[in-house]
Design a protein around this motif. Structure first.
Motif, PDB file in Angstrom:
ATOM      1  N   PRO A  71      43.719  12.390  78.443  1.00 17.83           N
ATOM      2  CA  PRO A  71      42.186  12.083  78.429  1.00 17.83           C
ATOM      3  C   PRO A  71      41.340  13.186  79.781  1.00 17.83           C
ATOM      4  O   PRO A  71      41.989  14.126  81.021  1.00 17.83           O
ATOM      5  CB  PRO A  71      41.600  11.198  80.041  1.00 17.83           C
ATOM      6  CG  PRO A  71      42.395  10.697  79.680  1.00 17.83           C
ATOM      7  CD  PRO A  71      43.683  10.747  79.052  1.00 17.83           C
ATOM      8  N   ILE A  72      40.641  14.064  79.825  1.00 15.67           N
ATOM      9  CA  ILE A  72      39.853  15.529  80.189  1.00 15.67           C
ATOM     10  C   ILE A  72      39.036  14.479  81.427  1.00 15.67           C
ATOM     11  O   ILE A  72      38.417  14.355  81.001  1.00 15.67           O
ATOM     12  CB  ILE A  72      39.070  16.373  79.298  1.00 15.67           C
ATOM     13  CG1 ILE A  72      39.613  17.277  78.488  1.00 15.67           C
ATOM     14  CG2 ILE A  72      38.366  17.643  80.434  1.00 15.67           C
ATOM     15  CD1 ILE A  72      39.047  18.042  77.471  1.00 15.67           C
ATOM     16  N   LYS A  73      39.434  15.234  82.088  1.00 17.52           N
ATOM     17  CA  LYS A  73      39.020  14.176  84.251  1.00 17.52           C
ATOM     18  C   LYS A  73      37.966  15.315  85.073  1.00 17.52           C
ATOM     19  O   LYS A  73      37.484  14.563  85.786  1.00 17.52           O
ATOM     20  CB  LYS A  73      40.059  13.327  84.630  1.00 17.52           C
ATOM     21  CG  LYS A  73      40.430  11.787  83.720  1.00 17.52           C
ATOM     22  CD  LYS A  73      41.083  11.368  84.850  1.00 17.52           C
ATOM     23  CE  LYS A  73      41.408   9.678  84.381  1.00 17.52           C
ATOM     24  NZ  LYS A  73      42.647   9.301  84.451  1.00 17.52           N
ATOM     25  N   GLY A  74      38.102  16.580  84.529  1.00 18.40           N
ATOM     26  CA  GLY A  74      38.050  17.329  85.567  1.00 18.40           C
ATOM     27  C   GLY A  74      38.245  18.811  84.666  1.00 18.40           C
ATOM     28  O   GLY A  74      38.906  18.968  84.298  1.00 18.40           O
ATOM     29  N   ALA A  75      37.395  20.462  85.791  1.00 23.95           N
ATOM     30  CA  ALA A  75      37.769  21.410  85.017  1.00 23.95           C
ATOM     31  C   ALA A  75      39.010  21.240  85.668  1.00 23.95           C
ATOM     32  O   ALA A  75      40.145  20.231  87.358  1.00 23.95           O
ATOM     33  CB  ALA A  75      36.685  22.144  86.443  1.00 23.95           C
ATOM     34  N   SER A  76      39.952  22.406  84.659  1.00 26.73           N
ATOM     35  CA  SER A  76      41.793  22.811  85.388  1.00 26.73           C
ATOM     36  C   SER A  76      41.542  24.284  84.999  1.00 26.73           C
ATOM     37  O   SER A  76      40.835  24.450  83.994  1.00 26.73           O
ATOM     38  CB  SER A  76      42.216  21.255  85.005  1.00 26.73           C
ATOM     39  OG  SER A  76      43.548  22.221  84.224  1.00 26.73           O
ATOM     40  N   ARG A  77      42.837  24.984  85.596  1.00 29.95           N
ATOM     41  CA  ARG A  77      43.022  25.919  85.240  1.00 29.95           C
ATOM     42  C   ARG A  77      44.011  26.203  84.255  1.00 29.95           C
ATOM     43  O   ARG A  77      43.906  27.350  83.783  1.00 29.95           O
ATOM     44  CB  ARG A  77      43.654  26.634  86.748  1.00 29.95           C
ATOM     45  CG  ARG A  77      45.539  25.932  86.678  1.00 29.95           C
ATOM     46  CD  ARG A  77      46.010  26.814  87.873  1.00 29.95           C
ATOM     47  NE  ARG A  77      47.400  26.586  87.609  1.00 29.95           N
ATOM     48  CZ  ARG A  77      47.845  27.542  86.569  1.00 29.95           C
ATOM     49  NH1 ARG A  77      48.206  28.292  86.170  1.00 29.95           N
ATOM     50  NH2 ARG A  77      49.485  27.259  86.845  1.00 29.95           N
ATOM     51  N   ARG A 106      46.158  30.186  93.795  1.00 31.23           N
ATOM     52  CA  ARG A 106      47.574  29.808  93.748  1.00 31.23           C
ATOM     53  C   ARG A 106      48.157  30.151  94.735  1.00 31.23           C
ATOM     54  O   ARG A 106      49.732  29.620  94.483  1.00 31.23           O
ATOM     55  CB  ARG A 106      48.101  30.387  92.296  1.00 31.23           C
ATOM     56  CG  ARG A 106      47.598  28.938  91.273  1.00 31.23           C
ATOM     57  CD  ARG A 106      49.043  29.052  90.293  1.00 31.23           C
ATOM     58  NE  ARG A 106      47.584  30.373  89.061  1.00 31.23           N
ATOM     59  CZ  ARG A 106      48.412  30.737  88.382  1.00 31.23           C
ATOM     60  NH1 ARG A 106      49.434  30.881  88.169  1.00 31.23           N
ATOM     61  NH2 ARG A 106      47.523  31.275  87.641  1.00 31.23           N
ATOM     62  N   GLY A 107      47.739  31.347  95.725  1.00 35.52           N
ATOM     63  CA  GLY A 107      48.423  31.796  96.966  1.00 35.52           C
ATOM     64  C   GLY A 107      49.553  32.759  95.882  1.00 35.52           C
ATOM     65  O   GLY A 107      50.357  33.558  96.657  1.00 35.52           O
ATOM     66  N   PRO A 155      45.215  30.533  80.678  1.00 30.64           N
ATOM     67  CA  PRO A 155      45.313  28.831  80.187  1.00 30.64           C
ATOM     68  C   PRO A 155      45.308  28.056  78.592  1.00 30.64           C
ATOM     69  O   PRO A 155      45.820  29.973  78.186  1.00 30.64           O
ATOM     70  CB  PRO A 155      44.031  29.567  80.262  1.00 30.64           C
ATOM     71  CG  PRO A 155      42.794  30.450  79.987  1.00 30.64           C
ATOM     72  CD  PRO A 155      44.099  31.435  80.645  1.00 30.64           C
ATOM     73  N   ARG A 156      45.623  27.373  78.908  1.00 31.62           N
ATOM     74  CA  ARG A 156      46.224  27.343  77.226  1.00 31.62           C
ATOM     75  C   ARG A 156      44.598  27.424  76.000  1.00 31.62           C
ATOM     76  O   ARG A 156      45.152  28.010  75.138  1.00 31.62           O
ATOM     77  CB  ARG A 156      46.524  25.911  76.968  1.00 31.62           C
ATOM     78  CG  ARG A 156      47.594  25.884  78.795  1.00 31.62           C
ATOM     79  CD  ARG A 156      48.163  24.310  77.848  1.00 31.62           C
ATOM     80  NE  ARG A 156      48.494  23.681  76.835  1.00 31.62           N
ATOM     81  CZ  ARG A 156      48.330  22.679  76.307  1.00 31.62           C
ATOM     82  NH1 ARG A 156      48.856  21.543  76.558  1.00 31.62           N
ATOM     83  NH2 ARG A 156      49.100  22.684  74.956  1.00 31.62           N
ATOM     84  N   ILE A 157      43.758  27.536  76.578  1.00 31.17           N
ATOM     85  CA  ILE A 157      42.951  27.413  75.690  1.00 31.17           C
ATOM     86  C   ILE A 157      41.393  28.113  76.712  1.00 31.17           C
ATOM     87  O   ILE A 157      41.390  27.954  77.830  1.00 31.17           O
ATOM     88  CB  ILE A 157      42.353  26.041  75.552  1.00 31.17           C
ATOM     89  CG1 ILE A 157      43.060  25.542  74.913  1.00 31.17           C
ATOM     90  CG2 ILE A 157      40.361  26.295  75.224  1.00 31.17           C
ATOM     91  CD1 ILE A 157      42.731  23.687  75.975  1.00 31.17           C
ATOM     92  N   LEU A 158      40.824  29.165  75.801  1.00 35.33           N
ATOM     93  CA  LEU A 158      39.866  30.334  76.420  1.00 35.33           C
ATOM     94  C   LEU A 158      38.341  28.823  75.703  1.00 35.33           C
ATOM     95  O   LEU A 158      37.891  29.456  74.466  1.00 35.33           O
ATOM     96  CB  LEU A 158      39.490  31.085  75.979  1.00 35.33           C
ATOM     97  CG  LEU A 158      38.768  31.969  76.717  1.00 35.33           C
ATOM     98  CD1 LEU A 158      39.133  32.568  78.082  1.00 35.33           C
ATOM     99  CD2 LEU A 158      39.445  34.310  76.343  1.00 35.33           C
TER     100      LEU A 158
ATOM    101  N   GLN B 178      35.854  26.633  89.941  1.00 36.33           N
ATOM    102  CA  GLN B 178      36.735  24.957  89.541  1.00 36.33           C
ATOM    103  C   GLN B 178      37.198  25.023  88.302  1.00 36.33           C
ATOM    104  O   GLN B 178      39.027  24.738  88.438  1.00 36.33           O
ATOM    105  CB  GLN B 178      35.774  24.209  88.705  1.00 36.33           C
ATOM    106  CG  GLN B 178      34.761  23.588  89.841  1.00 36.33           C
ATOM    107  CD  GLN B 178      33.708  22.776  89.854  1.00 36.33           C
ATOM    108  OE1 GLN B 178      33.038  22.237  88.797  1.00 36.33           O
ATOM    109  NE2 GLN B 178      33.572  21.985  90.844  1.00 36.33           N
ATOM    110  N   ALA B 179      37.161  26.510  86.913  1.00 33.22           N
ATOM    111  CA  ALA B 179      37.673  26.571  85.826  1.00 33.22           C
ATOM    112  C   ALA B 179      39.139  26.987  86.713  1.00 33.22           C
ATOM    113  O   ALA B 179      40.119  27.084  85.170  1.00 33.22           O
ATOM    114  CB  ALA B 179      36.887  26.767  84.558  1.00 33.22           C
TER     115      ALA B 179
END
Lengths: 261, 276
Positions: A71-77, A106-107, A155-158, B178-179
């Motif tokens: 499940p998608i629970k928030g923004a992610s890279r 990400r450093g 990203p995996r998806i744009l 965030q993204a």
């Protein structure tokens, strides 16, 4: 397994007066890896809400929304976003600093992230513009920076929310060609929101047409089976345009009738 | 596409000599109206003082200049300007250092806003000038009372502007971060804070101007030195020249401080695009 699946997804908001209204309802869709999916619909149908849900900026009020079964629970890279306006760029950073922003988070060390950011600037055709601030760039160039910034993060998806909506027709056409080329090269999965039928057919491998809002849902999915570069004189293009136009027109008329009632 | 590869037709070779000459001409063209403005200020002052008012109560510019030189030579002017300036600088910096974090907190957290707004929204309407008497009673006529007043006049305007700046950050800037994988600490330091800088600087600039008003008023009431003291003593001993020297000093100080601030912003924070 599908890359993304939306099952009976709904999203409702509460208005200022406290009434609840639904932006999207019973939305079902699965997306496979490598697709270029264009979500098309009249304004107010909730297509941007779908993008917002996919990005994880908002959470669904009903149904299940999953990425690779989770499940998608928030923004992610793993889901990069390109916004319609240019207000998501950081005006105090140069073009290249904007592009490397995700790597910086990400450093990744300075040299490496600069190299990678430059590669992506080159990919979007902004070589030589890296030292400029967004205020010094044209609308089309700013959208290129946004695309490079999202892609540099791998990203995996744009996810693209009417990214060319504010551009003039010539620039938009050029950007469409470029985006298609970038997608072919990067093999990234794209979800592209638009209200422009032509844009959807020129870009997508599949087009989803939404019903009119509020409470919009997916009306029909149409695969776009035109390999190579797409020309507007192609009979397959014309046939698709007619079909999609009729679908959208139906929805616009329905929305108008509902508003009049 | 052409739109991306377009470059400005700048020729930086061959035109070097011509461009430096034209840039001097450009500077004169830009600077002249400005010079004219300043000149007319002194010219009209002179005409009004000498031909219209023609009274010892309104000295012309050169008389004020002569008096200023005298006061400079015996050290009075330097002492008074130094006293006022020192108070302003200390109070202004302290007030900004207090105001910025509070403004950031108010702008970032709705709960903090609700708790802190009654403070800022009531206290900021008390003019710092009205706080002079209580400041003197609490802190005496020495430096602490003046610095308290400058802090008072600085802090609310900086808080207000900072909080407004945080509120004005577009949601997409935060969402984009965030993204891209930013955590909330990164969003604060790398997005919210830099996005707010122009507002903070604008607040500080307004606060600086207010500080001049406040310091003069405070020194008029109670102080051993400062431009306000000079003004007050000028009245007591009917030293019209001294009063005018103090007034012109305020003009020059305020103007210089503001220019320096703008220069500093352009030099160190040019990328933040502050409204001039």
């Amino acid at each position: 397994m599908a890359l993304i699946s939306l099952a009976d997804v709904g999203k409702s908001f509460r208005s200022r007066e406290g009434r609840s209204w639904s932006a999207v309802a019973d939305f079902n869709l699965t997306l496979e890896d490598g697709e270029f999916y264009c979500l098309l619909g009249p304004s107010g149908c909730g297509k941007s809400t779908i993008l917002s849900l996919l990005a994880g900026f908002t959470l669904p009020s009903a149904g299940r929304l999953e990425l690779s079964g989770k499940p998608i629970k928030g923004a992610s890279r793993d889901r990069g976003v390109v916004f319609q306006g240019d207000d998501s760029l950081y005006p105090w950073l140069t073009a290249v600093e904007n592009v490397e922003f995700g790597l910086r988070l990400r450093g990744v060390d300075r040299r490496e992230r600069r190299d990678r950011a430059m590669q992506y600037l080159e990919l979007v055709g902004l070589r030589g513009q890296e030292g400029k601030h967004p205020s010094e760039l044209s609308g089309g160039m700013k959208q290129r920076v946004q695309i490079a910034r999202a892609l540099a993060n791998e990203p995996r998806i744009l996810l693209m929310d009417e990214p060319f909506g504010a551009l003039d027709a010539q620039t938009r056409g050029a950007m469409q060609v470029e985006l298609r080329r970038i997608w072919e090269r990067m093999k990234v999965t794209v979800v592209f929101i638009t209200h422009d039928i032509d844009e959807a057919i020129v870009l997508g491998t599949r087009v989803g047409v939404m019903t009119a809002g509020p409470g919009g849902t997916l009306k029909k999915n149409l695969p776009i089976d035109i390999p190579g570069e797409r020309t507007r004189g192609d009979p397959r293009y014309i046939a698709l345009y007619e079909e999609i136009h009729a679908l959208v027109r139906e929805e616009v008329l329905r929305a108008n009738a509902r508003r009049a009632a | 596409m052409s739109e991306a590869t377009r470059t400005l037709p700048v020729s930086d070779t061959g035109g070097a000599a011509g461009s430096s000459a034209s840039s001097i001409w450009q500077a004169i063209k830009n600077g002249f109206p400005y010079f004219l403005g300043f000149f007319s200020l002194f010219f009209i002052w002179h005409v009004v003082a000498v031909y219209v008012v023609a009274s010892v109560l309104f000295p012309p510019p050169y008389a004020v200049l002569l008096r200023a030189i005298e006061l400079l030579q015996d050290g009075v002017l330097v002492e008074n300007v130094g006293a006022s300036l020192q108070r302003i600088i200390i109070g202004f910096i302290a007030g900004s250092l207090i105001g910025i974090p509070i403004g950031l907190i108010i702008g970032s957290f709705p709960l903090a806003r609700k708790i802190l707004e009654p403070w800022t929204e009531s206290l900021r309407f008390i003019p710092s000038v009205a706080m002079i008497t209580i400041a003197v009673i609490w802190f005496g006529i020495g430096e602490p009372s003046k610095i308290f007043l400058i802090i008072y006049t600085t802090v609310f305007i900086v808080i207000l502007n900072t909080a407004a700046g945080v509120g004005a950050i577009s949601a997409n800037k935060i969402r984009a971060a965030q993204a891209l994988g930013a955590n909330s600490r990164q969003i604060f330091f790398l997005v919210a804070l830099p996005a707010t800088v122009p507002y903070i600087l604008t607040g500080m600039r307004i606060a600086m101007a207010n500080s001049f008003t406040t310091i003069v008023a405070a020194e008029l009431v109670a102080a051993n030195a400062g431009l306000g003291v000079m003004l007050w003593q000028g009245r007591m001993y009917m030293q019209i020249g001294d009063i005018f020297v103090a007034l012109v000093s305020l003009c020059i100080l305020g103007f210089t401080a503001d220019r320096l601030f703008r220069f500093g912003v352009a030099r160190f924070a040019g990328r933040y695009d502050v409204t001039p």
